[in-house]
Design an enzyme around this catalytic site. Structure first.
Site, PDB file in Angstrom:
ATOM      1  CG  ASN A  11       2.979  49.088 -39.132  1.00  0.00           C
ATOM      2  OD1 ASN A  11       2.568  50.135 -38.628  1.00  0.00           O
ATOM      3  ND2 ASN A  11       4.016  48.421 -38.640  1.00  0.00           N
ATOM      4  CD1 TRP A  12       0.369  53.120 -43.926  1.00  0.00           C
ATOM      5  CD2 TRP A  12      -0.338  55.230 -43.742  1.00  0.00           C
ATOM      6  NE1 TRP A  12      -0.339  53.427 -45.056  1.00  0.00           N
ATOM      7  CE2 TRP A  12      -0.786  54.713 -44.972  1.00  0.00           C
ATOM      8  CE3 TRP A  12      -0.673  56.538 -43.399  1.00  0.00           C
ATOM      9  CZ2 TRP A  12      -1.535  55.465 -45.875  1.00  0.00           C
ATOM     10  CZ3 TRP A  12      -1.427  57.285 -44.286  1.00  0.00           C
ATOM     11  CH2 TRP A  12      -1.851  56.753 -45.514  1.00  0.00           C
ATOM     12  CE  LYS A  13       7.221  49.848 -40.212  1.00  0.00           C
ATOM     13  NZ  LYS A  13       8.486  49.191 -40.138  1.00  0.00           N
ATOM     14  CG  HIS A  98       5.851  46.294 -35.129  1.00  0.00           C
ATOM     15  ND1 HIS A  98       7.143  46.770 -35.240  1.00  0.00           N
ATOM     16  CD2 HIS A  98       5.441  46.018 -36.393  1.00  0.00           C
ATOM     17  CE1 HIS A  98       7.481  46.782 -36.524  1.00  0.00           C
ATOM     18  NE2 HIS A  98       6.469  46.330 -37.243  1.00  0.00           N
ATOM     19  CD  GLU A 100       9.550  49.423 -36.759  1.00  0.00           C
ATOM     20  OE1 GLU A 100       8.482  50.061 -36.806  1.00  0.00           O
ATOM     21  OE2 GLU A 100      10.137  49.018 -37.787  1.00  0.00           O
ATOM     22  CD  GLU A 167       5.887  42.420 -38.843  1.00  0.00           C
ATOM     23  OE1 GLU A 167       5.559  42.851 -39.948  1.00  0.00           O
ATOM     24  OE2 GLU A 167       6.172  43.147 -37.895  1.00  0.00           O
ATOM     25  N   GLY A 173      12.113  46.037 -43.228  1.00  0.00           N
ATOM     26  CA  GLY A 173      12.748  47.214 -43.831  1.00  0.00           C
ATOM     27  C   GLY A 173      14.111  46.969 -44.465  1.00  0.00           C
ATOM     28  CB  SER A 210      11.374  42.997 -47.016  1.00  0.00           C
ATOM     29  OG  SER A 210      12.273  43.726 -46.212  1.00  0.00           O
ATOM     30  N   GLY A 231       4.817  47.256 -44.323  1.00  0.00           N
ATOM     31  CA  GLY A 231       5.277  48.550 -43.795  1.00  0.00           C
ATOM     32  C   GLY A 231       5.463  49.546 -44.914  1.00  0.00           C
TER      33      GLY A 231
HETATM   34  C1  PEP Z   1       6.675  46.149 -40.446  1.00  0.00           C
HETATM   35  O1  PEP Z   1       7.316  47.002 -39.864  1.00  0.00           O
HETATM   36  O2  PEP Z   1       5.698  45.607 -39.905  1.00  0.00           O
HETATM   37  C2  PEP Z   1       7.093  45.788 -41.797  1.00  0.00           C
HETATM   38  C3  PEP Z   1       6.701  44.637 -42.243  1.00  0.00           C
HETATM   39  O3  PEP Z   1       7.889  46.684 -42.467  1.00  0.00           O
HETATM   40  P1  PEP Z   1       8.446  46.550 -43.976  1.00  0.00           P
HETATM   41  O4  PEP Z   1       7.317  46.040 -44.831  1.00  0.00           O
HETATM   42  O5  PEP Z   1       8.838  47.940 -44.337  1.00  0.00           O
HETATM   43  O6  PEP Z   1       9.580  45.598 -43.925  1.00  0.00           O
END
Ligand code: PEP
Length: 249
Positions: A11-13, A98, A100, A167, A173, A210, A231
């Site tokens: 997931n590149w956001k 998600h 976000e 999640e 993050g 994470s 992410g």
């Molecule tokens: C995400 O935003 O889906 C995610 C898992 O981010 P990260 O791996 O950076 O915690």
């Protein structure tokens, strides 16, 4: 988690440029390995999907978008993209729900509409759900998970085309993850819910939050994880490949 075909979703956001696509080309060779039992799915921003699909066209890598509008096809919705357009751009998957996107306005009802629209347009849905830190502390995790999944699946028929990505919001993050036994109980609850209440025979359950070269060494030992939603660590191709490698060793 060594023998099964696993999912690795990048997931590149809101990150990535055309240059990033070239940097990630080395994953094409990596994915060719016969022994590699994995589904690798890149979810870059909309702006990069077409180029990514063209450059990676003879590879095993699949693509997904990170959201869509809830209306089905085409129309006067300035700034929006429908699931139909996303399918046409070369995607097979879409991330919905998600945290976000929820923070920017997607609620349970809208997410449910987006899921129905995406499934109707032959996209596989990577549905994200999970609790905040406060909800966890108040011991409301299962209640929240039940509510989010129940609302997401309202009137949804082809449930087998959904991947369920747990999640915990407090883990995204932050570098913090649940210990293996708490995560296992949580995944067990999710699996039971999907099987008994929603009659999904073999639910595909991913974990996100994470996941990196370090945490994967612990996470790979957790039962009932069919893969990871990744992410920040997926932005660097070496780190992304390292996570996949470590999952299988
Ligand atoms: C995400 O935003 O889906 C995610 C898992 O981010 P990260 O791996 O950076 O915690």
């Amino acid at each position: 988690m060594t023998n099964k075909n696993k999912y690795f979703v990048a997931n590149w956001k809101m990150n990535g440029t055309n240059k990033s696509i070239n940097l990630h080309k080395k994953i094409i060779q990596f994915a060719k390995k016969k022994s590699l039992k994995s589904n690798i799915i890149y979810c870059p921003p909309y702006t990069l999907i077409r180029s990514f699909v063209d450059i990676f066209k003879n590879s095993k890598i699949k693509f997904g978008a990170q959201n869509c509008f809830y209306k089905d096809s085409y129309g006067p919705y300035t700034g929006q993209l429908s699931s139909k357009m996303i399918k046409e751009s070369g995607c097979d998957y879409i991330i919905l729900g998600h945290s976000e996107s929820r923070a920017f306005g997607d609620n349970d009802k809208i997410i449910n509409k987006k899921i129905i629209s995406s499934l109707n347009n032959n996209l596989k849905v990577i549905f994200c759900f999970g609790e905040t830190y406060k909800e966890k502390k108040d011991k409301n995790t299962n209640k929240i998970i039940n509510k989010q999944i129940t609302s997401a699946l309202k009137n949804v028929k082809n449930r087998n085309n959904i991947l369920f990505a747990y999640e915990p919001i407090w883990s995204i993050g932050t570098g913090k993850i649940l210990n293996n036994s708490d995560l296992e109980s949580c995944l067990f609850y999710i699996q039971k819910l999907l099987k008994s209440k929603f009659r999904i025979k073999k639910p595909i359950i991913l974990y996100g939050g994470s996941v990196n070269s370090y945490t994967v060494k612990m996470l790979k030992n957790v039962n009932n994880i069919d893969g990871f939603l990744i992410g920040s660590a997926s932005l660097n191709v070496n780190k992304f490949i390292d996570i996949i490698k470590k999952t299988y060793t």
